[in-house]
Design a protein around this motif. Sequence first.
Motif, mmCIF file in Angstrom:
data_model
loop_
_atom_site.group_PDB
_atom_site.id
_atom_site.type_symbol
_atom_site.label_atom_id
_atom_site.label_comp_id
_atom_site.label_asym_id
_atom_site.label_seq_id
_atom_site.Cartn_x
_atom_site.Cartn_y
_atom_site.Cartn_z
ATOM 1 N N ALA A 299 40.468 47.583 44.672
ATOM 2 C CA ALA A 299 41.122 46.294 44.460
ATOM 3 C C ALA A 299 41.481 45.687 45.812
ATOM 4 O O ALA A 299 41.801 46.413 46.777
ATOM 5 C CB ALA A 299 42.385 46.457 43.608
ATOM 6 N N ASN A 300 41.420 44.349 45.885
ATOM 7 C CA ASN A 300 41.759 43.607 47.101
ATOM 8 C C ASN A 300 42.718 42.472 46.759
ATOM 9 O O ASN A 300 42.617 41.864 45.692
ATOM 10 C CB ASN A 300 40.507 42.977 47.734
ATOM 11 C CG ASN A 300 39.407 43.982 48.012
ATOM 12 O OD1 ASN A 300 39.659 45.081 48.470
ATOM 13 N ND2 ASN A 300 38.167 43.591 47.716
ATOM 14 N N ILE A 301 43.626 42.168 47.677
ATOM 15 C CA ILE A 301 44.511 41.023 47.519
ATOM 16 C C ILE A 301 44.861 40.486 48.905
ATOM 17 O O ILE A 301 45.043 41.260 49.847
ATOM 18 C CB ILE A 301 45.805 41.388 46.736
ATOM 19 C CG1 ILE A 301 46.656 40.154 46.493
ATOM 20 C CG2 ILE A 301 46.575 42.480 47.460
ATOM 21 C CD1 ILE A 301 46.118 39.199 45.475
ATOM 22 N N SER A 322 40.375 40.514 44.058
ATOM 23 C CA SER A 322 39.190 41.083 43.402
ATOM 24 C C SER A 322 39.463 42.512 42.976
ATOM 25 O O SER A 322 40.319 43.208 43.553
ATOM 26 C CB SER A 322 37.965 41.032 44.331
ATOM 27 O OG SER A 322 38.189 41.777 45.507
ATOM 28 N N VAL A 323 38.750 42.959 41.953
ATOM 29 C CA VAL A 323 38.772 44.350 41.502
ATOM 30 C C VAL A 323 37.328 44.753 41.257
ATOM 31 O O VAL A 323 36.459 43.909 41.007
ATOM 32 C CB VAL A 323 39.611 44.544 40.232
ATOM 33 C CG1 VAL A 323 41.081 44.276 40.495
ATOM 34 C CG2 VAL A 323 39.092 43.644 39.103
ATOM 35 N N TYR A 339 34.960 41.621 39.741
ATOM 36 C CA TYR A 339 35.544 40.374 39.265
ATOM 37 C C TYR A 339 36.524 39.917 40.335
ATOM 38 O O TYR A 339 37.276 40.722 40.895
ATOM 39 C CB TYR A 339 36.295 40.573 37.950
ATOM 40 C CG TYR A 339 37.081 39.342 37.534
ATOM 41 C CD1 TYR A 339 36.455 38.279 36.882
ATOM 42 C CD2 TYR A 339 38.434 39.236 37.821
ATOM 43 C CE1 TYR A 339 37.161 37.140 36.516
ATOM 44 C CE2 TYR A 339 39.159 38.092 37.459
ATOM 45 C CZ TYR A 339 38.516 37.058 36.809
ATOM 46 O OH TYR A 339 39.210 35.930 36.467
ATOM 47 N N GLY A 340 36.532 38.628 40.631
ATOM 48 C CA GLY A 340 37.452 38.148 41.661
ATOM 49 C C GLY A 340 37.451 36.643 41.772
ATOM 50 O O GLY A 340 36.777 35.938 40.995
ATOM 51 N N ASP A 372 39.710 26.108 42.338
ATOM 52 C CA ASP A 372 39.820 27.567 42.245
ATOM 53 C C ASP A 372 38.464 28.154 41.871
ATOM 54 O O ASP A 372 37.831 27.705 40.910
ATOM 55 C CB ASP A 372 40.851 27.961 41.191
ATOM 56 C CG ASP A 372 42.255 27.497 41.561
ATOM 57 O OD1 ASP A 372 42.499 27.269 42.759
ATOM 58 O OD2 ASP A 372 43.089 27.367 40.641
ATOM 59 N N VAL A 373 38.026 29.156 42.615
ATOM 60 C CA VAL A 373 36.734 29.799 42.383
ATOM 61 C C VAL A 373 36.951 31.123 41.654
ATOM 62 O O VAL A 373 37.807 31.918 42.054
ATOM 63 C CB VAL A 373 35.995 30.058 43.708
ATOM 64 C CG1 VAL A 373 34.670 30.759 43.461
ATOM 65 C CG2 VAL A 373 35.781 28.765 44.469
#
Length: 384
Positions: A299-301, A322-323, A339-340, A372-373
């Motif tokens: 996961a990223n933030i 994203s995850v 997904y992100g 928003d993407v």
Amino acid sequence: MKNRLSLLLVAGVLAMPAVAATPEWNLYGTLVVEAYNAKLTGATAGYGSDVSGRWMMSCATSNIGFKGGMQVADDVKAIWQVESQVMTDGSESGTKNQNLWASRNSGVGLTGSWGTVMAGQWDTPYKAIQVPLTQIRAGVLTDVSILGNRGGIVLAQTTDAVASESFKRCQGNSLQYWSPNIQGFQAKVMYALNEYKVDGGVNPSLLSMSAAYDIKPANLKLSLGYESHKDTAHAGDKDTGLEFSATWMAPTKTRVTATVEQVEYDRVAYSTTVAADYKRTAWFVSAGQPITEHHKVWANIGQAANGKTNGVKAEDGATQYSVGYTYAFNKNSEIYAFYGGINNKAAGIYNTMGPVPQTITATASTGRMGGDVKTYGMGIFYSF
């Protein structure tokens, strides 16, 4: 004085003892095909419309390269590398099969116990810190879009990449030095020549530096990067970036990365007439956890704060997230799903790598500010 110094350097090289050696080389590469769906919603009124979801294919960071070298003296080895982009999806931006030789890290240099010198085109030391921040080795979401650039109106710039305002650069016309690794510490410095100087106008150049300390007993690596661009669009312009990054491998094999960055664009003229000083900070955190030998989740933030122009805050920040899941067949091949997306504020134009065009210039509104993407998809990765 310069001529005498050059003669001394040449004499020193010629005086090195000859070493009988056989040239060595090898072939390497990374091939990626990624299919993903992306859409953009919520664009700011007057700055473009929403973009409906569509399926696309990406070659991500696919490449093929050749590298090698030959011992030319007791402590000097000549080295070379030619790396090229490979468009496994067949196209980019509607242009078919733009596979160009030496379009990625390529150059010729010398290396030894004293370090490495290289001339050619290469990722800057600043960019190199950001490349391993995520948990997958290639793909749309390996590009941390909120780092290395600004998120509002794109400022005017000269045409060559040496004067681009981006801090994610494979820089041409460059000379660089990498120090040897001394008890975990290594420094790198790159300087790009002013080949695109205009008499009476811009005199563009670039300086990029990094310092890294790998603390192996703690499984911790700390990196500091600095980069400056001179005469980005007008004589007297200066863009600077400063970043700090940490990578830690926990006893549970959890890999965690974190970085914070500040970029500043100090422009003599903005929108052709008004001087401007723009600053913004951003941070990004990523974590990956192996479940078994083959399975991994991640996961990223991250968030780019609203920038300030001449001290006045703009609503151009964004949050990126994203995850994902990865299944590794072995160390060379894997498949993954993700997904992100990116949530932009009203004046933000941050974008994941490739989904939809989002360009706002100082003179024309040709993109989708504030949109928003969202993206999801899967990919296959193979390296050799």
